[in-house]
Every structure is written in structure tokens, then in C-alpha cells.
Design a protein around this motif. Structure first.
Motif, PDB file in Angstrom:
ATOM      1  N   GLN A 155     -56.776 116.201  56.803  1.00  0.00           N
ATOM      2  CA  GLN A 155     -56.454 115.213  55.599  1.00  0.00           C
ATOM      3  C   GLN A 155     -58.045 114.825  55.014  1.00  0.00           C
ATOM      4  OE1 GLN A 155     -53.435 112.783  56.593  1.00  0.00           O
ATOM      5  NE2 GLN A 155     -51.692 114.327  56.096  1.00  0.00           N
ATOM      6  N   SER A 156     -58.761 114.088  55.918  1.00  0.00           N
ATOM      7  CA  SER A 156     -59.843 113.686  55.353  1.00  0.00           C
ATOM      8  C   SER A 156     -60.861 114.645  54.762  1.00  0.00           C
ATOM      9  CB  SER A 156     -60.796 113.029  56.795  1.00  0.00           C
ATOM     10  OG  SER A 156     -61.965 112.274  56.113  1.00  0.00           O
ATOM     11  N   VAL A 157     -60.997 115.791  55.451  1.00  0.00           N
ATOM     12  CA  VAL A 157     -61.835 116.799  54.696  1.00  0.00           C
ATOM     13  C   VAL A 157     -61.334 117.144  53.352  1.00  0.00           C
ATOM     14  CG1 VAL A 157     -62.488 119.059  54.647  1.00  0.00           C
ATOM     15  CG2 VAL A 157     -62.646 117.510  56.688  1.00  0.00           C
ATOM     16  N   HIS A 158     -59.910 117.396  53.272  1.00  0.00           N
ATOM     17  CA  HIS A 158     -59.203 117.878  51.849  1.00  0.00           C
ATOM     18  C   HIS A 158     -59.456 116.678  50.924  1.00  0.00           C
ATOM     19  CE1 HIS A 158     -55.407 117.630  49.601  1.00  0.00           C
ATOM     20  NE2 HIS A 158     -55.801 118.903  49.477  1.00  0.00           N
ATOM     21  N   ALA A 159     -59.256 115.272  51.234  1.00  0.00           N
ATOM     22  CA  ALA A 159     -59.301 114.325  50.383  1.00  0.00           C
ATOM     23  C   ALA A 159     -60.734 114.175  49.723  1.00  0.00           C
ATOM     24  CB  ALA A 159     -58.936 112.838  51.152  1.00  0.00           C
ATOM     25  N   GLU A 160     -61.838 114.408  50.678  1.00  0.00           N
ATOM     26  CA  GLU A 160     -62.996 114.343  50.059  1.00  0.00           C
ATOM     27  C   GLU A 160     -63.337 115.395  48.798  1.00  0.00           C
ATOM     28  OE1 GLU A 160     -67.770 114.429  51.422  1.00  0.00           O
ATOM     29  OE2 GLU A 160     -66.067 113.965  52.900  1.00  0.00           O
ATOM     30  N   LEU A 161     -62.901 116.658  49.286  1.00  0.00           N
ATOM     31  CA  LEU A 161     -63.054 117.700  48.332  1.00  0.00           C
ATOM     32  C   LEU A 161     -62.139 117.595  47.160  1.00  0.00           C
ATOM     33  CD1 LEU A 161     -63.012 120.770  50.877  1.00  0.00           C
ATOM     34  CD2 LEU A 161     -65.071 119.876  49.495  1.00  0.00           C
ATOM     35  N   GLN A 162     -60.873 116.911  47.326  1.00  0.00           N
ATOM     36  CA  GLN A 162     -59.756 116.963  46.047  1.00  0.00           C
ATOM     37  C   GLN A 162     -60.309 115.912  45.325  1.00  0.00           C
ATOM     38  OE1 GLN A 162     -55.895 115.041  46.903  1.00  0.00           O
ATOM     39  NE2 GLN A 162     -55.034 116.812  46.516  1.00  0.00           N
ATOM     40  N   GLN A 163     -60.925 114.735  45.700  1.00  0.00           N
ATOM     41  CA  GLN A 163     -61.391 113.582  44.718  1.00  0.00           C
ATOM     42  C   GLN A 163     -62.293 114.069  43.708  1.00  0.00           C
ATOM     43  OE1 GLN A 163     -63.026 110.253  46.710  1.00  0.00           O
ATOM     44  NE2 GLN A 163     -63.124 109.137  44.834  1.00  0.00           N
ATOM     45  N   LYS A 164     -63.339 114.867  44.030  1.00  0.00           N
ATOM     46  CA  LYS A 164     -64.306 115.323  43.007  1.00  0.00           C
ATOM     47  C   LYS A 164     -63.474 116.551  42.469  1.00  0.00           C
ATOM     48  CE  LYS A 164     -68.588 116.599  41.639  1.00  0.00           C
ATOM     49  NZ  LYS A 164     -68.132 117.749  40.710  1.00  0.00           N
ATOM     50  N   TRP A 165     -62.988 117.271  42.802  1.00  0.00           N
ATOM     51  CA  TRP A 165     -62.393 118.484  41.942  1.00  0.00           C
ATOM     52  C   TRP A 165     -61.012 117.854  40.948  1.00  0.00           C
ATOM     53  CZ3 TRP A 165     -62.260 122.199  46.703  1.00  0.00           C
ATOM     54  CH2 TRP A 165     -63.406 122.725  46.680  1.00  0.00           C
ATOM     55  N   THR A 166     -60.317 116.803  41.644  1.00  0.00           N
ATOM     56  CA  THR A 166     -59.655 116.353  40.532  1.00  0.00           C
ATOM     57  C   THR A 166     -60.053 115.491  39.210  1.00  0.00           C
ATOM     58  OG1 THR A 166     -57.883 115.650  42.523  1.00  0.00           O
ATOM     59  CG2 THR A 166     -57.625 114.507  40.408  1.00  0.00           C
ATOM     60  N   GLU A 167     -61.407 114.822  39.518  1.00  0.00           N
ATOM     61  CA  GLU A 167     -61.949 114.393  38.287  1.00  0.00           C
ATOM     62  C   GLU A 167     -62.428 115.379  37.450  1.00  0.00           C
ATOM     63  OE1 GLU A 167     -65.118 112.385  40.264  1.00  0.00           O
ATOM     64  OE2 GLU A 167     -63.762 110.649  41.106  1.00  0.00           O
ATOM     65  N   ASP A 168     -62.761 116.848  38.127  1.00  0.00           N
ATOM     66  CA  ASP A 168     -63.143 117.659  37.268  1.00  0.00           C
ATOM     67  C   ASP A 168     -62.188 118.269  36.245  1.00  0.00           C
ATOM     68  OD1 ASP A 168     -65.852 116.747  37.818  1.00  0.00           O
ATOM     69  OD2 ASP A 168     -65.972 118.639  39.440  1.00  0.00           O
ATOM     70  N   GLY A 169     -60.770 117.997  36.902  1.00  0.00           N
ATOM     71  CA  GLY A 169     -59.801 118.624  36.255  1.00  0.00           C
ATOM     72  C   GLY A 169     -59.184 119.830  36.117  1.00  0.00           C
ATOM     73  N   PHE A 170     -59.796 120.796  37.163  1.00  0.00           N
ATOM     74  CA  PHE A 170     -59.474 122.244  37.241  1.00  0.00           C
ATOM     75  C   PHE A 170     -58.355 122.488  38.332  1.00  0.00           C
ATOM     76  CE2 PHE A 170     -63.292 121.765  39.856  1.00  0.00           C
ATOM     77  CZ  PHE A 170     -62.607 122.255  41.103  1.00  0.00           C
ATOM     78  N   LEU A 171     -57.989 121.539  39.037  1.00  0.00           N
ATOM     79  CA  LEU A 171     -56.941 121.958  40.291  1.00  0.00           C
ATOM     80  C   LEU A 171     -55.645 122.277  39.742  1.00  0.00           C
ATOM     81  CD1 LEU A 171     -58.089 119.078  43.101  1.00  0.00           C
ATOM     82  CD2 LEU A 171     -58.698 121.678  42.944  1.00  0.00           C
ATOM     83  N   SER A 172     -54.993 123.146  40.295  1.00  0.00           N
ATOM     84  CA  SER A 172     -53.435 123.344  40.148  1.00  0.00           C
ATOM     85  C   SER A 172     -52.741 122.385  40.584  1.00  0.00           C
ATOM     86  CB  SER A 172     -53.178 124.588  40.972  1.00  0.00           C
ATOM     87  OG  SER A 172     -53.044 124.470  42.214  1.00  0.00           O
ATOM     88  N   GLU A 173     -51.444 122.341  40.143  1.00  0.00           N
ATOM     89  CA  GLU A 173     -50.784 121.173  40.608  1.00  0.00           C
ATOM     90  C   GLU A 173     -50.411 121.280  42.007  1.00  0.00           C
ATOM     91  OE1 GLU A 173     -47.017 120.941  38.187  1.00  0.00           O
ATOM     92  OE2 GLU A 173     -47.868 121.458  36.255  1.00  0.00           O
ATOM     93  N   GLN A 174     -50.399 122.317  42.521  1.00  0.00           N
ATOM     94  CA  GLN A 174     -50.126 122.279  43.899  1.00  0.00           C
ATOM     95  C   GLN A 174     -51.300 121.912  44.738  1.00  0.00           C
ATOM     96  OE1 GLN A 174     -50.358 126.466  45.458  1.00  0.00           O
ATOM     97  NE2 GLN A 174     -49.060 126.059  47.290  1.00  0.00           N
ATOM     98  N   ASP A 175     -52.458 122.045  44.207  1.00  0.00           N
ATOM     99  CA  ASP A 175     -53.618 121.576  45.095  1.00  0.00           C
ATOM    100  C   ASP A 175     -53.909 120.160  44.625  1.00  0.00           C
ATOM    101  OD1 ASP A 175     -54.304 123.858  46.369  1.00  0.00           O
ATOM    102  OD2 ASP A 175     -55.699 124.679  44.818  1.00  0.00           O
ATOM    103  N   GLN A 176     -53.133 119.752  43.754  1.00  0.00           N
ATOM    104  CA  GLN A 176     -53.409 118.185  43.479  1.00  0.00           C
ATOM    105  C   GLN A 176     -52.461 117.479  44.569  1.00  0.00           C
ATOM    106  OE1 GLN A 176     -53.272 116.676  39.337  1.00  0.00           O
ATOM    107  NE2 GLN A 176     -53.525 118.974  38.716  1.00  0.00           N
ATOM    108  N   GLY A 177     -51.811 118.016  45.125  1.00  0.00           N
ATOM    109  CA  GLY A 177     -50.930 117.451  46.012  1.00  0.00           C
ATOM    110  C   GLY A 177     -51.440 117.029  47.387  1.00  0.00           C
ATOM    111  N   GLY A 178     -50.879 116.653  48.283  1.00  0.00           N
ATOM    112  CA  GLY A 178     -51.436 116.220  49.518  1.00  0.00           C
ATOM    113  C   GLY A 178     -51.584 117.173  50.414  1.00  0.00           C
TER     114      GLY A 178
END
Length: 244
Positions: A155-178
Motif C-alpha cells: 500500500q505504501s508503494v502504491h500510495a507514493e505512485l498514486q499521489q503523483k499520478w492523481t495530481e496529473d489527472g490521468f488515472l482511471s477511476e479504478q486506479d484512483q481507488g485503494g
């Protein structure tokens, strides 16, 4: 942690299980089923990708990439053997996997995705992971990775990657989840009696299996197959030993 956890499953399959081809130039090939694969009836329902599973980019036809945790070979083979035994043979195109992101856009691969994965991998140490307890899904079942046994580290690895990519706005709804790390062992089976029987069998026999997460793997999606692209190594942690 017991180094022999899950050994009974691994030992009966290790000689016959094919190794996954991770050559970037090789075409994806089917993974033969375990020699005693149970006969299951796959769903006849034709499933199309949900809009929530698509990356938010301008092009709907671009390549899509998957990011998974990369574990040691012995653990990977043990979990793949279990999946091959229960996943419907005609639908089983993949080895066992722990997915972090399901749909990363190819148009941003070189400029955004790979550089961020490289930075994250460089400062992440290898960690142990335990495929512990089966749990039910609607059309199958999976094996969970508890938070205290590798789940929180994932989860820690996922969260670090997800934070940056969420800011960039391209993640799917599925990948914005936990992120709930797990191995899907059976899926896409509509007959409840078959799912229930397989789940009961595994729940009674499964004793868990430990492994080491060595890094991340990036795959390109190709009509149901995943074609290996690259591995990103984590820093080796002293004191971590792979299970026999």
C-alpha cells in the motif's frame, strides 16, 4: 515466519510449471494449466471494459500498461500453480500476480510513468509478503495479503505512485481507488456450486505461502495477454531470505 509455509503446494508443481517469459522481445504465450486442473465452467457472458477501468487521456486507442509487484521465483511459481489449478483453463492467460495499477496510458510512459516508477523503486527496500487467507468474490476467490505481512508495504508503494499520478489527472477511476494486495485464484465462473466447492477445498488445505517482493514489473496489455516490458529493482534488505 515459517520458511516452509506453502511448501506442499510448491513442491508438487515446481518441476512441471513453466517459467514465465519476461523477454521484452518475446510474444506473450499461454501458460499451460496445472496437470490436475479442475474442470470449471467459465462464464458465457461477454464482458467489455468498464469506462471506470480506462485511463483518462485524449486517445481511447492507445496502449495500456499494468504495474505489478515482482516477487521471488519460488513464491511466484507456487502461486501460479494454485491459480492454474482453479482458474478456468480457456480464460487463463496470466500467471499469478499482485497488481498495483491496471491501466497506465502508453502516451505518458516515457515522460511521466517510467521516471516516477524509477524514483520510487530506488528508495524502496525489498519486503516480505504472505499469501495468507482465501476470501470469496462473486465469481471466484482470491488469496489475501494481510497488512502486517506485506500488505501495508504494498500500500505504501502504491500510495507514493498514486499521489503523483492523481495530481496529473490521468488515472482511471479504478486506479484512483485503494490497494488491497491479493492473488486472484479463480474468477469468471458463474456456477455458484463450483465456486463454493473450490473455495471450501482451498480454505481447508491452504497453509499460506511467504515470498519476497523484489521490485516492480511493467506489462503492456495485448488482447487479454500481458507482455513484459521492464523490471524495476528494489534495494536489497539485509536479513530477508527467500523461502525454500
Amino acid at each position: 515466519m515459517s520458511s516452509n509455509a506453502g511448501k506442499s503446494w510448491a513442491s508438487i508443481t515446481s518441476q512441471n510449471l513453466p517459467k514465465q517469459d519476461t523477454s521484452s522481445s518475446a510474444e506473450p504465450t499461454p501458460i499451460p494449466a496445472y496437470s490436475e486442473t479442475k474442470i470449471t465452467t467459465p462464464s458465457t457472458t461477454k464482458r467489455s471494459p468498464s469506462p471506470s477501468h480506462l485511463p483518462k487521456t485524449q486517445s481511447k486507442d492507445e496502449d495500456v500498461y499494468i504495474l505489478t509487484l515482482a516477487t521471488d521465483v519460488r513464491h511466484h511459481e507456487a502461486m501460479t500453480a494454485l491459480r492454474n489449478q482453479y482458474f478456468p483453463k480457456k480464460l487463463n492467460k496470466l500467471a499469478a500476480h499482485l497488481t498495483l495499477f491496471h491501466a497506465l496510458p502508453g502516451s505518458l510512459l516515457e515522460s511521466n510513468i517510467i521516471p516516477h516508477i524509477e524514483r520510487t523503486a530506488a528508495r524502496t527496500k525489498q519486503f516480505q509478503v504472505h499469501a495468507a487467507k482465501p476470501f470469496r468474490m462473486t465469481h471466484g476467490f482470491a488469496i489475501s495479503v494481510p497488512k502486517a505481512e506485506g500488505g501495508a508495504a504494498a500500500q505504501s508503494v502504491h500510495a507514493e505512485l498514486q499521489q503523483k499520478w492523481t495530481e496529473d489527472g490521468f488515472l482511471s477511476e479504478q486506479d484512483q481507488g485503494g490497494c488491497r494486495a491479493h492473488y486472484t485464484i479463480m474468477n469468471k465462473v458463474d456456477k455458484e456450486n463450483e465456486v463454493a466447492k473450490a473455495f471450501e477445498e482451498v480454505s481447508e488445505r491452504w497453509k499460506g505461502d511467504w515470498g519476497v517482493v523484489e521490485g516492480l514489473r511493467l506489462w503492456r496489455y495485448e488482447r487479454g495477454w500481458w507482455k513484459f516490458q521492464r523490471k524495476f529493482e528494489f534495494a536489497k534488505e539485509q536479513g530477508i531470505e527467500k523461502a525454500d
